[in-house]
Design a protein around this motif. Sequence first.
Motif, PDB file in Angstrom:
ATOM      1  N   LEU A 164      -5.751-100.197   2.741  1.00 30.52           N
ATOM      2  CA  LEU A 164      -5.145 -99.659   1.518  1.00 30.52           C
ATOM      3  C   LEU A 164      -3.541 -99.862   2.030  1.00 30.52           C
ATOM      4  O   LEU A 164      -2.786-100.091   1.339  1.00 30.52           O
ATOM      5  CB  LEU A 164      -5.654 -98.360   1.232  1.00 30.52           C
ATOM      6  N   ALA A 165      -3.539 -99.273   3.475  1.00 30.58           N
ATOM      7  CA  ALA A 165      -1.916 -99.116   3.639  1.00 30.58           C
ATOM      8  C   ALA A 165      -1.532-100.636   3.798  1.00 30.58           C
ATOM      9  O   ALA A 165      -0.151-100.884   3.411  1.00 30.58           O
ATOM     10  CB  ALA A 165      -1.770 -98.404   4.922  1.00 30.58           C
ATOM     11  N   HIS A 204       1.798-102.118   1.560  1.00 29.40           N
ATOM     12  CA  HIS A 204       2.985-102.506   2.155  1.00 29.40           C
ATOM     13  C   HIS A 204       3.425-103.899   1.732  1.00 29.40           C
ATOM     14  O   HIS A 204       4.411-104.423   2.163  1.00 29.40           O
ATOM     15  CB  HIS A 204       3.019-102.312   3.865  1.00 29.40           C
ATOM     16  N   ARG A 205       2.285-104.514   1.090  1.00 27.76           N
ATOM     17  CA  ARG A 205       2.408-106.064   1.110  1.00 27.76           C
ATOM     18  C   ARG A 205       2.453-106.454  -0.514  1.00 27.76           C
ATOM     19  O   ARG A 205       2.272-107.630  -0.968  1.00 27.76           O
ATOM     20  CB  ARG A 205       1.509-106.909   2.038  1.00 27.76           C
ATOM     21  N   SER A 206       2.574-105.606  -1.399  1.00 26.64           N
ATOM     22  CA  SER A 206       2.023-105.800  -2.891  1.00 26.64           C
ATOM     23  C   SER A 206       3.305-105.629  -3.731  1.00 26.64           C
ATOM     24  O   SER A 206       3.223-105.738  -4.870  1.00 26.64           O
ATOM     25  CB  SER A 206       1.057-104.950  -3.337  1.00 26.64           C
ATOM     26  N   ALA A 207       4.510-105.675  -3.032  1.00 25.64           N
ATOM     27  CA  ALA A 207       5.717-105.370  -4.086  1.00 25.64           C
ATOM     28  C   ALA A 207       5.760-106.380  -5.206  1.00 25.64           C
ATOM     29  O   ALA A 207       6.312-106.057  -6.029  1.00 25.64           O
ATOM     30  CB  ALA A 207       6.909-105.218  -3.144  1.00 25.64           C
ATOM     31  N   ASP A 208       5.362-107.641  -4.795  1.00 30.56           N
ATOM     32  CA  ASP A 208       5.833-108.991  -5.650  1.00 30.56           C
ATOM     33  C   ASP A 208       4.503-109.061  -6.327  1.00 30.56           C
ATOM     34  O   ASP A 208       4.378-110.327  -7.215  1.00 30.56           O
ATOM     35  CB  ASP A 208       6.496-109.930  -5.129  1.00 30.56           C
ATOM     36  N   LEU A 209       3.505-108.123  -6.314  1.00 31.11           N
ATOM     37  CA  LEU A 209       2.338-108.602  -6.849  1.00 31.11           C
ATOM     38  C   LEU A 209       2.193-107.833  -8.354  1.00 31.11           C
ATOM     39  O   LEU A 209       2.295-106.336  -8.221  1.00 31.11           O
ATOM     40  CB  LEU A 209       0.995-108.585  -6.032  1.00 31.11           C
ATOM     41  N   LEU A 267      -3.800 -91.102   5.971  1.00 37.28           N
ATOM     42  CA  LEU A 267      -3.402 -90.843   4.655  1.00 37.28           C
ATOM     43  C   LEU A 267      -2.086 -90.510   4.142  1.00 37.28           C
ATOM     44  O   LEU A 267      -1.593 -90.916   3.084  1.00 37.28           O
ATOM     45  CB  LEU A 267      -4.435 -89.635   4.367  1.00 37.28           C
ATOM     46  N   ASP A 268      -1.621 -89.634   5.046  1.00 35.80           N
ATOM     47  CA  ASP A 268      -0.201 -89.440   4.811  1.00 35.80           C
ATOM     48  C   ASP A 268       0.657 -90.576   4.702  1.00 35.80           C
ATOM     49  O   ASP A 268       1.650 -90.430   3.842  1.00 35.80           O
ATOM     50  CB  ASP A 268       0.491 -88.332   5.824  1.00 35.80           C
ATOM     51  N   GLU A 269       0.582 -91.409   5.547  1.00 35.65           N
ATOM     52  CA  GLU A 269       1.288 -92.650   5.616  1.00 35.65           C
ATOM     53  C   GLU A 269       1.233 -93.464   4.307  1.00 35.65           C
ATOM     54  O   GLU A 269       1.908 -93.891   3.722  1.00 35.65           O
ATOM     55  CB  GLU A 269       1.161 -93.604   6.815  1.00 35.65           C
ATOM     56  N   ILE A 307       0.094 -92.262   1.627  1.00 35.14           N
ATOM     57  CA  ILE A 307       0.781 -91.390   0.198  1.00 35.14           C
ATOM     58  C   ILE A 307       2.303 -91.552   0.300  1.00 35.14           C
ATOM     59  O   ILE A 307       2.779 -91.572  -0.865  1.00 35.14           O
ATOM     60  CB  ILE A 307       0.001 -89.961   0.148  1.00 35.14           C
ATOM     61  N   ALA A 308       2.859 -91.573   1.502  1.00 31.88           N
ATOM     62  CA  ALA A 308       4.230 -91.846   1.488  1.00 31.88           C
ATOM     63  C   ALA A 308       4.760 -92.922   0.927  1.00 31.88           C
ATOM     64  O   ALA A 308       6.067 -92.650   0.470  1.00 31.88           O
ATOM     65  CB  ALA A 308       4.842 -91.479   3.045  1.00 31.88           C
ATOM     66  N   SER A 309       4.172 -93.814   0.904  1.00 36.87           N
ATOM     67  CA  SER A 309       4.646 -95.151   0.164  1.00 36.87           C
ATOM     68  C   SER A 309       4.295 -95.170  -1.370  1.00 36.87           C
ATOM     69  O   SER A 309       4.761 -96.159  -2.203  1.00 36.87           O
ATOM     70  CB  SER A 309       3.988 -96.420   0.627  1.00 36.87           C
ATOM     71  N   CYS A 310       3.578 -93.950  -1.999  1.00 38.35           N
ATOM     72  CA  CYS A 310       3.344 -94.123  -3.372  1.00 38.35           C
ATOM     73  C   CYS A 310       4.482 -92.828  -4.007  1.00 38.35           C
ATOM     74  O   CYS A 310       4.933 -91.985  -3.380  1.00 38.35           O
ATOM     75  CB  CYS A 310       1.928 -93.315  -3.524  1.00 38.35           C
ATOM     76  N   GLU A 311       4.498 -92.959  -5.367  1.00 29.03           N
ATOM     77  CA  GLU A 311       5.085 -91.944  -6.372  1.00 29.03           C
ATOM     78  C   GLU A 311       4.098 -90.851  -6.474  1.00 29.03           C
ATOM     79  O   GLU A 311       2.833 -91.089  -6.896  1.00 29.03           O
ATOM     80  CB  GLU A 311       5.549 -92.609  -7.572  1.00 29.03           C
ATOM     81  N   ARG A 312       4.576 -89.693  -5.871  1.00 27.59           N
ATOM     82  CA  ARG A 312       3.601 -88.708  -5.817  1.00 27.59           C
ATOM     83  C   ARG A 312       3.677 -87.700  -6.761  1.00 27.59           C
ATOM     84  O   ARG A 312       4.855 -87.356  -7.412  1.00 27.59           O
ATOM     85  CB  ARG A 312       3.947 -87.765  -4.472  1.00 27.59           C
ATOM     86  N   ARG A 313       2.350 -87.506  -7.459  1.00 29.40           N
ATOM     87  CA  ARG A 313       2.520 -86.348  -8.607  1.00 29.40           C
ATOM     88  C   ARG A 313       1.461 -85.292  -8.268  1.00 29.40           C
ATOM     89  O   ARG A 313       0.334 -85.540  -7.831  1.00 29.40           O
ATOM     90  CB  ARG A 313       2.114 -87.099  -9.729  1.00 29.40           C
TER      91      ARG A 313
END
Length: 959
Positions: free
Chosen positions: A188-189, A193-198, A218-220, A222-228
């Motif tokens: 998932l990580a 990190h490789r799906s910005a243009d997908l 898990l923290d790494e 989630i850090a790349s996500c918009e958190r709610r």
Amino acid sequence: MDRRLYGTVAAMRDHARITNAGGVSPRAMRVERLVRPYDRDAGSGLDLTGRLYGREPDTAALASALDAVAGGRARLLSLEGAAGAGKSALLARARADARRRGWTVLTGRAAMLEAANDFGVLRQVLAGLPPAPDGRAVPALRTAQDDASPFDVFELVSAHLFDVTAGAPVLITLDDLQWCDTLSLRWLAYLAHRSADLPLALVLASSPREMSEQQFLLDELIASCERRTLHRLTQAHLSRWIADVMGAGADDVFVAECHRVTGGNGALLADLLPALAARSVPPAEESLASIEDIGGAAVSRRVLSWIRRCGPEAPAVAQAVAVLGDDGELVLVAQLAGLDLDAAARAADRLIKMDVLTNTSPLRYVHSLTRAVVHAGISAGLRTSQRLRAARLVRDHYAEPERAAAHLMAVDMSSEPWALETLRAAADAALERGLPEQALGYLRRALAEPMPVSARAELLAGIGATEIGAGVAGAESTLHEALAIATEPSLRVRIGVDLAYVDAVAGRPLKSALEVVDEVCARLPPGRDELAAEAELGVFAAYTASADAGEFLDRRMARLRDRAADDARLTVLTGVVDAWSGARRGRDRAECVRRARSALETIDHQRTWELRLRLPAVSALIDAEEYDLVGDLRGIDGHFGHRQGTAGDATVAACLRGRLAYGRGDLKAARTVLGTALKHPSVAGTDGVARLVSVLTDLGDLDAADRLIREHAPAATAAPTWATAVFAFARASLCAARNQRKEALEGFLETGRGLRALGVDNPAALPWRSRAARCHALLGDGAAARALAAEEVELARRWGSPRALSTALAASGVVSGDPAAALEAVTVLDRTDAELHRAMALVDLGTVELETGAVDRARDHLQDGFALARVINARPVWLRAARYIKRAGGRPDLGRIGGVTALTAQERAAAERAAAGATNRQIADDMVLTQRTVEQYLTSVYRKLGITGRPQLAAALSC
């Protein structure tokens, strides 16, 4: 260590089809069940066709994310919250939205028991992929060699994913990500990190869990996500939900109770509300008791599932916290659960992160409904065992018997000596805190424990005495039961005295109770005169509680003196009787004060019958107008806030506080305090009502005074009593205020006949002579008026209290036209805070001076009396002053009513203490007032001085 090599899901399906060309083999069917993707659209039980209550902003954020992906931009969202917060429901809503858009939807859910299965979550995701157009299989989920990196697998799987979807938008939702296996997290990580243009929407849902190597991954991610973060629902959200589910608007108290028992947890509410609706429970206040009863069964499966997910030790910890309640310190939880401290701590941490327990010390349940489920799941036998163990642990840990007794109260019987000791100690502690009802519960529970007959008699006697304090009917039955089995002499004496006191505060004749006391004393062994003396003092306290001790003084006083003669301490206590009787007869004021004070300083606060002697002692001090001395002795509340104070005690205490406030001229406080005397229909209450009538009369509220007289007049008696005398005085005062002079005179003379029969000569008790003298003068009988006034002046001088002397002198000055007597009535009040007496004396002085032609002096004194009466709200006095001011050719000077000069002595004293930094509680203790009265004083001070608070007091008082 060899890695387990996993084949592909697609290969398994292909094998199943090849081996059973004519259909699907049983093995293939099993495979389909094993690899079917997770898609629990029911979420947390919410109706997905309707609203997700309180989650509208989160739903909008998900829709916005899907819109962005449709526009060609990847979006990664993380939904975080405790179990039951609604994460699964939001994921299901996102999947439904994506399917409507025609997207490829892939989903998975991690599980605690599968956290060690490599690629476990990734398998679920890939199982939802449609077949590749060219028939290519999903790349194998395996590493080429033991130490090889899985990077190649990630790259091949990701490439295959987007090849199969042909560049169309894809939604991947993953639930309970905190339990995800390490390799799936790493994939998932990699993907994030490789799906910005997908065209990819990745929506993750997780709950907090303990820190581990996996947590950093898990923290790494989630850090790349918009958190709610999903917080608990509010009562406003819940109100709308209840209306939709139950078909009617809910009462605020019903909503509040549902919110309390669930803590605003969406999953619990989703189980609770349909269960209530199915049983046609109306969402109203009368249904509050049903919420937890029905809700426990409705949410039990979910709650127990949450707890089991926290590890094998979690159920034992959850049960221990449920049993311990407010005593759930971790060290006690570990001992009760049978775990070492570290294991209990780890389980507690998981339960905290699951939002089952609070992150506090002691540990508590977030939702009371959850605690009820866990507690109900403990078998009856185990619950009893745990309660007893909890009681012992709490007793040893805190050394506070009431905390341990709370657990014993939940058990029918323990049969262990320490339990009986703990319950009795808890009762003593409750009595010390002035909680007789709570103490009574502990003592009644203690009766279930095995004990010797002597201990049972002692316990029953304690229950009876406590029942008196709690105002419980039937205390005499308990005391008679104790007397029947008691053999110890001092216990029998105590029971007999308590029986006499029960009759006294209930207003019943004391004859039968006194027979019990005399019989007990007759059976005392030789040489126990001190017990007999204690019995006589207890009988005296009972007599004074019934407001008439004349019979005691006539028939039993000599016996008391003989029995106390050889005991110095009992001799001092006997001084209460001398002080009380001396005050009623107006004899030797200084000696009465000395005896009363000595007795108050000698009383043992652990002995109930001695505590009752404080009532007549303080009464004597108030008759002597030693108000400051009462304060030095810790005040009336200090005297009566004792271990087993009865309802009768409280009423007498209210009467004495009212008399104290009235003597100081605080009519408003006197009215408030004496109003509490109406709560108890005893003779002492009658005395309080009569005094309240007098206060209302002086305030000018004549209609209220008349209602009290009609509603609470005592029954006629064959012989005079204090109650009938004081009521006759109050009735006559009301008649006088209404200018019914003949009726008033008759009432005051009736009061005098009753008091003389009782041997009460002191005008400080009731100034009936001066009142009757004024009536005689107004009816034209000057000789009778002067004779009664002179008699009262003589008696008042002999007694020596300023207020009583001022009242007598003022009446003498008015009926005889003597300005010197009227002036002395004012000056004798110097250095006292007798505002009402001072106002009346000033007006009387003004009227006498006006009659003798000293108009200027008369006008000045009348103006002073008018202003002071207005300040203390003595309406009849200031109206009378205003009439005489006009007769003297002037007009009432309202300018005198303001500023520092408008403060009463009590208000000035309270203000000066507040300006010096004292708190309201300290001022109340110092001035022998209630805290509420102090607040009223200071509010009045602020208004009169034109200020807004304490910081301005010092400057305002100096002006």
